[in-house]
Design an enzyme around this catalytic site. Structure first.
Site, PDB file in Angstrom:
ATOM      1  N   SER A 112      15.127 -28.216 -30.959  1.00  0.00           N
ATOM      2  CA  SER A 112      16.302 -28.269 -31.816  1.00  0.00           C
ATOM      3  C   SER A 112      17.535 -28.450 -30.943  1.00  0.00           C
ATOM      4  O   SER A 112      17.515 -28.123 -29.748  1.00  0.00           O
ATOM      5  CB  SER A 112      16.431 -26.959 -32.616  1.00  0.00           C
ATOM      6  OG  SER A 112      17.683 -26.850 -33.257  1.00  0.00           O
ATOM      7  N   TYR A 125      16.417 -17.381 -32.944  1.00  0.00           N
ATOM      8  CA  TYR A 125      16.029 -18.772 -33.193  1.00  0.00           C
ATOM      9  C   TYR A 125      16.473 -19.683 -32.044  1.00  0.00           C
ATOM     10  O   TYR A 125      15.675 -20.483 -31.530  1.00  0.00           O
ATOM     11  CB  TYR A 125      16.624 -19.260 -34.513  1.00  0.00           C
ATOM     12  CG  TYR A 125      16.314 -20.715 -34.793  1.00  0.00           C
ATOM     13  CD1 TYR A 125      15.046 -21.098 -35.199  1.00  0.00           C
ATOM     14  CD2 TYR A 125      17.286 -21.700 -34.623  1.00  0.00           C
ATOM     15  CE1 TYR A 125      14.741 -22.428 -35.437  1.00  0.00           C
ATOM     16  CE2 TYR A 125      16.989 -23.032 -34.865  1.00  0.00           C
ATOM     17  CZ  TYR A 125      15.720 -23.392 -35.263  1.00  0.00           C
ATOM     18  OH  TYR A 125      15.426 -24.718 -35.483  1.00  0.00           O
TER      19      TYR A 125
END
Length: 263
Positions: A144, A157
């Site tokens: 990501s 995360y």
């Protein structure tokens, strides 16, 4: 050059929707047989039936929760028993949480780390010998743009995706002469169910891409003569990731905190 995957088999985790389903569509279109893994068997079966009908390929459905120890060996043993050899692995399964760490549910963040990090490494290690021996496929780990800076409010995360990026780039170097193309795919905000699970779209920084656009980025990188160890999807995301790596760390943390704050 457009790579053909005819006669190979791709294992895709998190295949029931979003990027996983899009990867399944694209690899099927390039002739690859598929192993689709996710928890929602109804969605997997619907997708499998569609792809068998449209492309005449073999699709194996494995409904599984991947967030437990030893999942890599479990998957490998199951497929070996069925006589299936995996040439390509797409580690797409994962989820995020958004709150200050002190407010996070310990069980949820343990599950987040187990799926985003532990399962990804375990599955990669289990199938790596066969993929390297085959030399006909690819390893794609979905990271990501969250990997490029710490993210207050999404501390766990962001850290899991930083791990995925670092891990995959290292594995890409280790296997650079093997014929296996290894890629960390770093999308920004994407129109998938990720934000439904997250419970908010406040972390959707910048213009959202579609799953098709993100997978286009991955396939273009895999089609290159020299596949890079990582790629960021979207021009503005690439610029933002580059800036984040050049600014003082404290500045990037402060910017990230303002971008995703939702409390």
């Amino acid at each position: 050059m457009t790579m053909s995957y005819s006669g190979t088999t791709a294992l895709i985790t998190g295949a029931s929707s979003g990027l996983g389903a899009e990867f399944a569509q694209r690899f099927a279109a390039r002739g690859s047989n598929l192993v689709l893994v996710a928890r929602r068997v109804d969605r997997l079966e619907d997708l499998a039936q569609q792809l068998r009908s449209e492309h005449g390929i073999t699709v194996t459905v494995l409904p599984m929760d991947l967030g437990h120890a030893g999942v890599g060996r479990e998957l490998l043993n199951e497929l070996t028993t069925r006589g299936i050899t995996v040439d390509t692995l797409i580690n797409n399964a994962g989820f995020g949480t958004q709150s200050p760490l002190v407010e996070e549910d310990p069980d949820v963040i343990a599950a987040e780390i187990a799926l985003n990090v532990s399962a990804l490494v375990d599955i990669t290690r289990a199938f790596m010998p066969g993929m390297v021996s085959s030399g006909k496929g690819a390893l794609v780990n979905v990271a990501s743009t969250a990997a490029f800076q710490p993210i207050p409010g999404m501390a766990v995360y962001g850290a899991t995706k930083a791990f995925v990026l670092s891990f995959t780039e290292a594995v890409a170097h280790e296997t650079k002469n093997s014929g296996l193309n290894v890629l960390a795919l770093c999308p920004g905000a994407t129109r998938t169910e990720f934000f439904d699970v997250l419970g908010s779209d406040s972390a959707a920084v910048g213009r959202m891409q579609t799953s098709a656009q993100v997978v286009d980025t991955a396939l273009k990188a895999l089609d290159r003569k020299g596949t890079p160890g990582s790629v960021v999807s979207g021009w503005t995301n690439r610029v933002a990731a580059g800036i984040a790596q050049r600014l003082p760390r404290a500045v990037t943390v402060a910017i990230a905190a303002r971008a995703v704050q939702d409390w």
